[in-house]
Write an enzyme that holds these catalytic residues in place. Structure first.
Site, short mmCIF file in Angstrom:
data_model
loop_
_atom_site.label_atom_id
_atom_site.label_comp_id
_atom_site.label_asym_id
_atom_site.label_seq_id
_atom_site.Cartn_x
_atom_site.Cartn_y
_atom_site.Cartn_z
N MET A 208 -5.14 -6.92 -0.09
CA MET A 208 -5.36 -6.84 -1.45
C MET A 208 -6.82 -7.31 -1.74
SD MET A 208 -2.82 -5.49 -2.59
CE MET A 208 -3.30 -5.44 -4.21
N SER B 289 -3.40 5.86 -5.64
CA SER B 289 -2.39 5.24 -6.21
C SER B 289 -1.86 5.90 -7.69
CB SER B 289 -2.85 3.74 -6.66
OG SER B 289 -1.86 3.25 -7.48
N GLY C 236 -6.79 3.94 -7.50
CA GLY C 236 -6.19 4.39 -8.48
C GLY C 236 -7.04 4.86 -9.59
N SER C 237 -7.50 3.99 -10.46
CA SER C 237 -8.28 4.26 -11.66
C SER C 237 -9.70 5.04 -11.20
CB SER C 237 -9.07 2.80 -12.14
OG SER C 237 -7.97 2.01 -12.27
N GLY D 184 -0.67 -6.47 -9.21
CA GLY D 184 -0.08 -6.60 -10.58
C GLY D 184 -0.76 -5.38 -11.46
N PHE D 185 -2.08 -5.30 -11.36
CA PHE D 185 -2.40 -4.41 -12.22
C PHE D 185 -3.62 -3.32 -11.70
CE2 PHE D 185 -1.24 -8.31 -14.33
CZ PHE D 185 -0.48 -7.89 -15.31
N GLY D 186 -3.52 -2.00 -12.20
CA GLY D 186 -4.64 -1.30 -11.97
C GLY D 186 -6.03 -1.72 -12.59
N GLY D 187 -7.10 -1.30 -11.97
CA GLY D 187 -8.36 -1.29 -13.03
C GLY D 187 -9.03 -2.61 -13.08
N HIS E 202 0.04 6.60 -2.69
CA HIS E 202 0.21 5.21 -2.66
C HIS E 202 1.11 5.00 -3.91
CE1 HIS E 202 -0.75 1.10 -1.71
NE2 HIS E 202 -0.85 0.71 -3.19
N HIS F 49 4.28 0.48 -1.55
CA HIS F 49 3.73 -0.97 -1.66
C HIS F 49 4.51 -1.84 -2.38
CE1 HIS F 49 0.10 -3.75 -3.10
NE2 HIS F 49 0.95 -4.33 -2.47
N ASP G 22 3.26 1.78 -5.93
CA ASP G 22 3.12 0.60 -6.31
C ASP G 22 4.30 0.18 -7.01
OD1 ASP G 22 0.44 -0.35 -5.62
OD2 ASP G 22 -0.14 1.11 -6.83
N MET H 218 6.59 -2.81 -8.49
CA MET H 218 6.59 -4.28 -9.13
C MET H 218 7.47 -4.72 -9.72
SD MET H 218 2.54 -4.02 -10.73
CE MET H 218 1.22 -3.03 -9.73
N MET I 93 5.69 -5.00 -4.28
CA MET I 93 5.23 -6.30 -4.83
C MET I 93 6.39 -7.03 -5.54
SD MET I 93 1.81 -5.04 -6.42
CE MET I 93 2.05 -3.36 -6.18
N ASP J 217 -6.61 -2.30 -0.85
CA ASP J 217 -6.17 -2.08 -2.00
C ASP J 217 -6.77 -2.72 -3.40
OD1 ASP J 217 -4.24 -1.09 -4.10
OD2 ASP J 217 -2.62 -1.88 -3.44
N GLY J 218 -7.32 -2.14 -4.25
CA GLY J 218 -7.78 -2.89 -5.42
C GLY J 218 -9.32 -2.72 -5.63
N GLY J 219 -9.86 -1.85 -6.83
CA GLY J 219 -11.22 -1.94 -7.10
C GLY J 219 -12.00 -1.19 -6.14
#
Ligand code: DX5
Ligand code: ZN
Length: 216
Positions: free
Chosen positions: A137, A8, A197-198, A142-145, A33, A66, A35, A37, A68, A175-177
């Protein structure tokens, strides 16, 4: 089959975006990827069409976009023109989801549907054979990390079951974490694609991190 990896760019260094895009080009990643928003569907604004167009010029892998945003139907054509290859919309943002899927397909893109953490997999029962990808999800969008929501593993298993029952052919993307630990468990549960991402861009060696995810 190896897992598809979709880094991402939300976590990339936007002052050196070209360097990060080239890193992904030269890595074992499968997709980019992106994002998008709108500050309404999610409490954050990221980047929009002009940035996607620029990324497309140098990206050598498909753009996994993606959205959002509310009422994404309005922007299907614009994202096709900007270079999207896979266009994913949120179940929670579409009143006429079937029409939106048809719209995405009519523009020659793969169609994905994303579910927020609170939305059950069962809402996809009547549409699973019409789509190419489900994006679960594993954080609130809404946010990375953010940290990974553990209930996602059970959702992946339910989705695998639904896909089997309906004899559908759908990519399960998360997607996420995502990191090596959550990624491994997700693959074991049946996921075939991972967004990160992170974990990729904040690592000392992003190229190696992508390869570690790829070879989980
Ligand atoms: C969150 C985005 C994610 C985000 C993931 O709304 O959809 O794609 O970039 O970031 P990490 O991997 O840092 O959780
Ligand atoms: Zn995303």
């Amino acid at each position: 089959m190896q897992t598809l990896i979709s880094p991402s760019l939300l976590a990339a260094d936007f002052t050196n975006l070209k360097t990060d895009i080239e890193m992904v080009n030269n890595s074992q990643a499968d997709w980019f990827h992106l994002d998008i928003m709108d500050g309404v569907f999610v409490p954050n604004i990221s980047y929009g069409l002009p940035i996607v167009e620029q990324i497309k010029k140098i990206a050598e892998k498909p753009l996994d976009v993606h959205l959002m945003i509310i009422d994404p139907d309005r922007y299907v054509e614009a994202f096709k023109k900007a270079g999207a290859d896979i266009l994913t919309v949120h179940y929670e943002a579409c009143t006429h989801l079937h029409r939106t899927i048809q719209n995405i397909h009519s523009h020659g893109m793969k169609a994905g549907v994303s579910l927020n953490p609170h939305t059950p997999v069962s809402v996809l029962e009547e549409i699973i054979t019409d789509i190419d990808l489900v994006l679960l999800m594993s954080v609130n969008p809404g946010f990375g990390g953010q940290s990974f929501i553990e209930n996602t593993y059970a959702k992946v298993e339910k989705l695998v079951q639904l896909i089997k029952e309906k004899n559908a052919s759908v990519t399960i993307e998360i997607d996420g974490g995502v990191n090596l630990e959550t990624g491994k468990k997700l693959v074991e549960a049946g996921a075939n694609a991972l967004v990160a991402g992170s974990f990729v861009f904040r690592s000392d060696d992003p190229n190696q991190t992508i390869s570690d995810l790829k070879n989980l």
